[in-house]
Every structure is written in structure tokens, then in C-alpha cells.
Motif scaffolding. Structure first.
Motif, PDB file in Angstrom:
ATOM      1  N   ALA A  55      23.143  52.323  41.848  1.00  0.00           N
ATOM      2  CA  ALA A  55      22.933  51.951  43.204  1.00  0.00           C
ATOM      3  C   ALA A  55      22.030  52.967  43.752  1.00  0.00           C
ATOM      4  N   ASN A  56      21.955  54.088  43.209  1.00  0.00           N
ATOM      5  CA  ASN A  56      20.916  55.251  43.702  1.00  0.00           C
ATOM      6  C   ASN A  56      19.775  54.881  43.722  1.00  0.00           C
ATOM      7  N   GLY A  57      19.291  53.905  42.971  1.00  0.00           N
ATOM      8  CA  GLY A  57      18.038  53.407  42.657  1.00  0.00           C
ATOM      9  C   GLY A  57      17.240  53.018  43.889  1.00  0.00           C
ATOM     10  N   ARG A  58      17.899  52.696  44.905  1.00  0.00           N
ATOM     11  CA  ARG A  58      17.452  52.372  46.255  1.00  0.00           C
ATOM     12  C   ARG A  58      16.928  53.164  46.843  1.00  0.00           C
ATOM     13  N   PHE A  59      17.001  54.736  46.510  1.00  0.00           N
ATOM     14  CA  PHE A  59      16.644  55.805  47.306  1.00  0.00           C
ATOM     15  C   PHE A  59      15.170  56.261  46.810  1.00  0.00           C
ATOM     16  N   GLU A  60      14.760  55.616  45.615  1.00  0.00           N
ATOM     17  CA  GLU A  60      13.579  56.182  45.100  1.00  0.00           C
ATOM     18  C   GLU A  60      12.762  54.913  44.528  1.00  0.00           C
ATOM     19  N   PRO A  61      11.219  55.372  44.628  1.00  0.00           N
ATOM     20  CA  PRO A  61      10.509  53.944  44.118  1.00  0.00           C
ATOM     21  C   PRO A  61      10.661  53.808  42.596  1.00  0.00           C
ATOM     22  N   GLU A  62      10.501  52.355  42.292  1.00  0.00           N
ATOM     23  CA  GLU A  62      10.580  52.161  40.895  1.00  0.00           C
ATOM     24  C   GLU A  62       9.183  52.815  40.250  1.00  0.00           C
ATOM     25  N   VAL A  63       9.259  52.863  38.893  1.00  0.00           N
ATOM     26  CA  VAL A  63       8.263  53.245  38.101  1.00  0.00           C
ATOM     27  C   VAL A  63       7.311  52.250  37.954  1.00  0.00           C
ATOM     28  N   ALA A  64       6.007  52.207  38.239  1.00  0.00           N
ATOM     29  CA  ALA A  64       5.015  51.153  38.253  1.00  0.00           C
ATOM     30  C   ALA A  64       4.828  51.176  36.524  1.00  0.00           C
ATOM     31  N   GLU A  65       4.297  49.854  36.275  1.00  0.00           N
ATOM     32  CA  GLU A  65       4.301  49.453  34.626  1.00  0.00           C
ATOM     33  C   GLU A  65       3.114  50.248  34.159  1.00  0.00           C
ATOM     34  N   ASP A  66       2.014  50.559  34.931  1.00  0.00           N
ATOM     35  CA  ASP A  66       1.046  51.427  34.398  1.00  0.00           C
ATOM     36  C   ASP A  66       0.784  52.845  34.752  1.00  0.00           C
ATOM     37  N   GLU A  67       2.041  53.446  35.279  1.00  0.00           N
ATOM     38  CA  GLU A  67       1.997  54.697  35.890  1.00  0.00           C
ATOM     39  C   GLU A  67       1.800  55.816  34.851  1.00  0.00           C
ATOM     40  N   PRO A  68       0.854  56.646  34.799  1.00  0.00           N
ATOM     41  CA  PRO A  68       0.850  57.643  33.796  1.00  0.00           C
ATOM     42  C   PRO A  68       2.141  58.601  33.793  1.00  0.00           C
ATOM     43  N   PHE A  69       2.496  59.080  32.884  1.00  0.00           N
ATOM     44  CA  PHE A  69       3.612  60.189  32.804  1.00  0.00           C
ATOM     45  C   PHE A  69       3.433  61.284  33.023  1.00  0.00           C
ATOM     46  N   ASP A  70       3.905  61.914  34.118  1.00  0.00           N
ATOM     47  CA  ASP A  70       3.740  63.200  34.682  1.00  0.00           C
ATOM     48  C   ASP A  70       4.721  64.175  34.261  1.00  0.00           C
ATOM     49  N   TYR A  71       4.291  64.768  33.215  1.00  0.00           N
ATOM     50  CA  TYR A  71       5.070  66.060  32.491  1.00  0.00           C
ATOM     51  C   TYR A  71       5.482  67.096  33.239  1.00  0.00           C
ATOM     52  N   ASN A  72       4.944  67.356  34.452  1.00  0.00           N
ATOM     53  CA  ASN A  72       5.071  68.439  35.123  1.00  0.00           C
ATOM     54  C   ASN A  72       6.427  68.205  36.250  1.00  0.00           C
ATOM     55  N   ALA A  73       6.651  66.771  36.414  1.00  0.00           N
ATOM     56  CA  ALA A  73       7.598  66.454  37.524  1.00  0.00           C
ATOM     57  C   ALA A  73       8.739  67.204  36.943  1.00  0.00           C
ATOM     58  N   LYS A  74       9.482  67.447  38.252  1.00  0.00           N
ATOM     59  CA  LYS A  74      11.118  67.959  37.885  1.00  0.00           C
ATOM     60  C   LYS A  74      12.097  67.008  38.924  1.00  0.00           C
ATOM     61  N   PRO A  75      13.105  67.076  38.495  1.00  0.00           N
ATOM     62  CA  PRO A  75      14.189  66.319  39.317  1.00  0.00           C
ATOM     63  C   PRO A  75      14.354  67.154  40.566  1.00  0.00           C
ATOM     64  N   GLU A  76      14.466  66.402  41.780  1.00  0.00           N
ATOM     65  CA  GLU A  76      14.634  66.831  42.978  1.00  0.00           C
ATOM     66  C   GLU A  76      15.699  66.339  44.095  1.00  0.00           C
ATOM     67  N   ALA A  77      16.195  65.384  43.456  1.00  0.00           N
ATOM     68  CA  ALA A  77      17.234  64.391  44.379  1.00  0.00           C
ATOM     69  C   ALA A  77      18.547  64.435  43.578  1.00  0.00           C
ATOM     70  N   PHE A  78      19.530  64.816  43.889  1.00  0.00           N
ATOM     71  CA  PHE A  78      20.860  64.737  42.995  1.00  0.00           C
ATOM     72  C   PHE A  78      21.750  64.207  43.734  1.00  0.00           C
ATOM     73  N   TYR A  79      22.339  62.893  43.120  1.00  0.00           N
ATOM     74  CA  TYR A  79      23.514  62.116  43.793  1.00  0.00           C
ATOM     75  C   TYR A  79      24.687  62.299  43.313  1.00  0.00           C
ATOM     76  N   MET A  80      25.407  62.773  44.555  1.00  0.00           N
ATOM     77  CA  MET A  80      26.875  63.488  43.873  1.00  0.00           C
ATOM     78  C   MET A  80      27.928  62.679  44.685  1.00  0.00           C
ATOM     79  N   THR A  81      29.120  62.056  44.054  1.00  0.00           N
ATOM     80  CA  THR A  81      30.129  61.883  44.755  1.00  0.00           C
ATOM     81  C   THR A  81      31.453  62.664  44.057  1.00  0.00           C
ATOM     82  N   VAL A  82      32.134  63.165  45.071  1.00  0.00           N
ATOM     83  CA  VAL A  82      33.244  63.882  44.724  1.00  0.00           C
ATOM     84  C   VAL A  82      34.563  63.320  44.956  1.00  0.00           C
ATOM     85  N   GLU A  83      35.328  62.769  44.168  1.00  0.00           N
ATOM     86  CA  GLU A  83      36.571  62.180  44.376  1.00  0.00           C
ATOM     87  C   GLU A  83      37.755  63.170  43.981  1.00  0.00           C
TER      88      GLU A  83
END
Ligand SMILES: [Zn+2]
Lengths: 286, 134
Positions: free
Chosen positions: A210-238
Motif C-alpha cells: 500500500a505504501n507504493g502509492r507514495f513513490e513513483p514506479e520504477v521505469a522500465e529503462d531507468e538506469p540504476f542509481d547506486y548512490n541512492a539511499k532510502p529516505e522515506a520510512f513507512y511505520m505502523t505501531v500497533e
């Protein structure tokens, strides 16, 4: 702009997604962004293991003629969530001035049930009587039947005394205020931190969360960015019911802050100790 | 459970011992090893990752020497113009600020939610990480 205002403009952000507060679920969902994976993970770990709650820790059996052994019952009792909103007013037994336990560091609960009828008597957390006004087994409204502890047939009885103490899940999981903490980042696997096993087609075999709606999909021909870091963290605390999930998050953050502050203080002591040994002054660092 | 270790063994720093000790490396310049008692990956990994963001840090790594001993060691090597202790103090201050900001923003989000319930904004697209044009 002063440093604090600057941090608020550029530093981490929080987006509240959902706060559930029904008898079935008590949870809080949010997005923690513009921060490190390590920071988000530290928060997750602290919420699970270092937020204190109350839990039954000692059980004295007066009598137990049920089919369950004393140890079995004691373990079940330990796992029962107790309302811990007032946990701040209780001290840890190890820090208390008393010999074993006392009202400042513990809460007494009693369970005294005897089956006198022909049908099975269900012993639940409703039968567990607390001596404290609020630290008692969690019940969700008047229709909640409570958690089943044991079943008795005619003539059987359970009579015991419990001592609940303050603790953290680092010591035993029964003190964890969290029933579950959902933690996700990079829902489209853009960073390729995971490798999927694929039979035919990734998209059908690995549906995006469900969290996929917050980020754009990966395009088929998109080059891989190996410097990219995760920035958004989806958390649910029950929560288990012991603490309000919102409270778990704020307390968790406070504990993390305190932990870091203690290290800061101790490092300062080390620095002062070594300062006497004389060290060249720092020039325009940071 | 006669031989079970006491439960506070994983939380309390033994009497007469220091929670944090620093040992300067005798062979590597500007390097030190910090031993932190009664802490685990929560703090170890947090400090390591924060240190690695600092350009003056040449090396930062941590390990828990043994899973049953509740302590971790943190090794730092820096450039000659500073010292491991200084960068660690600097980065700890940054982390305290970071966590403080998260706490403040979480509390603000909760208050604004209670002020206008049902109007919780759900962004469809967060500001994404910078995408490069190749
Ligand atoms: Zn006491």
C-alpha cells in the motif's frame, strides 16, 4: 535563521497517515522521511525493546487444582497486557529502596476462582483483581470478555497472588508495549536492497504494498542509481493495549534522546579528563 | 533456573566500571576504540552511520564482540586535523538534534490532527529523492 529553526526546515519530517483507536486495533501509521535508515531503525528497536510497561513478574500460588501446571499459568499471567499509562509513577524494583518489592515499585493482583457449577468455568483477565486504580488487565469496553487464562471444571480452583513490576522488553518480551511494528522503505525496490525470486513476472508475483502509492514506479529503462539511499520510512505501531501507540512513539523518541544525551555527557567527562593532558586547540572545525 | 544470570545484568553497568571507555590506538594515527557497556545495535549502528556521514571520518565501525556480553565497541579513525573523540561528540550532538526534531514534528502532527480531525492530509507524492538525469 537559528540552528533549531534550520533543522525544522531541512531536517526529518513526519507525515501522520492514520490513527486507529477502536477496541479491535489501536495503532498509529506515519511516514518518517528525510532521515537515515539507522535512525529509523533505532526508533523501531527502542519502541519494541526499551519503552517500559508493567507486567506480572512474580506469582505466588495458594492453590491450583486446575489441569494447568503452576509454571504454565505463571507464564500466561506474565504475558497479560496491563494498562501502563501510570508506569511513570512506578520505580524499577532494582532502583527501589525496598528489600524485595513494595507499593512504590510493584502492583499486587489477585486471582481467586472456584468452579461450583456443572458447566465449565472460564477464568479470564476479568477475574484478575488489581489493587491499583489504573494498573490492571487491559479491557476494551464493557463487552470485552477478557483474555482466557484457564478453564475449570466442577470442584477445581485457582487461588493466587501476582506481583506486577515495571520493566522493559530487553529483559523479557512480556514488557514490550508493541504488538507489532510495521517497517517498510523503498516499496518499489528501486534501491534493490532485496532480490525477488521470480518465476514468470515480478509484478504479479510480488504485488507492491500500500505504501507504493507514495513513490513513483520504477521505469522500465531507468538506469540504476547506486548512490541512492532510502529516505522515506513507512511505520505502523500497533500497541498491546498497555500503552497508547502515540505514547509508544513519543516515549521511544524520548528514550532515544536520553540515551544519546547520556553518551554525550560521558564523552564530555572523557574529554575533560584528557583535556588536562593538553591537546592542541581545534581550529575552525565543523 | 539456579544458574540463570540476574536479569539486570543486561541493563546495569557494574559498580566501579565506566559505561564508556576510550582507548587510543597505539599503531594507527588518529584512531580510537570506544567500549560502550550495556548498549547494543540500537546505539552502535546509529553512531556508526552518523559518523560515516562526516567527511573527516576515515573509518567508523562497530561490533558486538559476543552476543551474551551486553556491550559494543566502536572504532573511529579521523583525519589529522581532528580527533575521534571530537567527531564523536560532534555527531552525537547532531543525532540529539535529529531525534529532537522528529519528536517535535510527531507531536505537532498529532496536535494538528486533533485540531482538525478528518482533514489529515495524505500526500500522494512525497518530495522524492533527487533523480539523476543520465
Ligand atoms: Zn520497592
Amino acid at each position: 535563521m537559528d540552528a533549531t529553526a534550520f533543522a525544522q526546515e531541512t531536517g526529518p519530517t513526519i507525515t501522520l497517515l492514520e490513527v486507529k483507536d477502536s477496541p479491535e486495533t489501536r495503532s498509529v501509521s506515519f511516514i518518517l522521511s528525510k532521515t537515515d535508515l539507522a535512525t529509523a531503525n533505532a526508533l523501531r528497536r527502542v519502541m519494541i525493546a526499551e519503552v517500559p510497561t508493567m507486567a506480572i513478574d512474580l506469582v505466588e500460588f495458594e492453590s491450583n487444582t486446575s489441569v494447568l501446571t503452576d509454571e504454565f499459568l505463571a507464564h500466561r499471567l506474565g504475558l497479560i497486557p496491563l494498562n501502563s499509562e501510570q508506569v511513570g509513577t512506578i520505580t524499577y524494583t532494582r532502583e527501589c529502596s525496598c528489600q524485595q518489592y513494595c507499593p512504590q515499585c510493584s502492583v499486587e493482583l489477585h486471582l481467586n476462582v472456584r468452579c461450583t457449577e456443572d458447566h465449565t468455568r472460564e477464568v479470564t483477565t476479568r477475574d484478575l483483581v488489581s489493587s491499583h486504580t489504573s494498573i490492571a488487565p487491559v479491557l476494551n469496553g464493557p463487552n470485552d470478555r477478557g483474555i482466557l487464562i484457564a478453564k475449570l471444571r466442577k470442584g477445581q480452583e485457582i487461588n493466587l497472588r501476582c506481583i506486577a513490576k515495571k520493566g522493559t522488553a530487553k529483559e523479557h518480551a512480556k514488557w514490550s508495549p508493541c504488538a507489532g511494528v510495521a517497517f517498510e522503505y523503498d516499496p518499489h525496490n528501486r534501491l534493490r536492497h532485496t532480490t525477488y525470486w521470480i518465476e514468470d513476472d515480478v509484478k504479479s508475483e510480488w504485488p507492491v504494498s500500500a505504501n507504493g502509492r507514495f513513490e513513483p514506479e520504477v521505469a522500465e529503462d531507468e538506469p540504476f542509481d547506486y548512490n541512492a539511499k532510502p529516505e522515506a520510512f513507512y511505520m505502523t505501531v500497533e500497541g498491546t493495549g498497555a500503552l497508547d501507540p502515540k505514547e509508544i512513539v513519543t516515549t521511544g523518541l524520548r528514550i532515544l534522546q536520553a540515551k544519546l544525551s547520556l553518551v554525550q555527557l560521558l564523552l564530555k567527562e572523557i574529554a575533560e579528563e584528557r583535556g588536562a593532558v593538553a591537546r592542541p586547540p581545534m581550529n575552525g572545525f565543523h | 533456573m539456579a544458574n540463570a544470570p540476574p536479569t539486570w545484568e543486561l541493563l546495569l553497568v557494574p559498580e566501579g566500571m565506566k559505561k564508556i571507555t576510550m582507548e587510543m590506538d597505539t599503531k594507527i594515527p588518529n584512531a580510537a576504540t570506544f567500549t560502550v557497556l550495556k548498549e547494543d545495535h540500537t546505539l552502535g549502528n546509529l553512531l556508526r552511520m552518523q559518523l560515516l556521514k562526516n567527511p573527516k571520518v576515515i573509518f567508523a565501525g562497530y561490533k558486538m564482540p559476543h552476543p551474551l556480553e551486553h556491550q559494543f565497541v566502536l572504532k573511529i579513525q579521523t583525519t589529522p586535523d581532528t580527533s575521534p573523540l571530537d567527531v564523536l561528540q560532534h555527531e552525537i550532538a547532531n543525532l540529539i538534534q535529529e531525534v529532537g526534531t522528529i519528536k517535535l514534528k510527531f507531536e505537532n502532527a498529532l496536535t494538528s490532527r486533533t485540531l482538525n480531525p478528518g482533514e489529515a492530509p495524505i500526500p500522494m507524492h512525497l518530495p522524492m529523492r533527487e533523480r539523476r538525469d543520465f
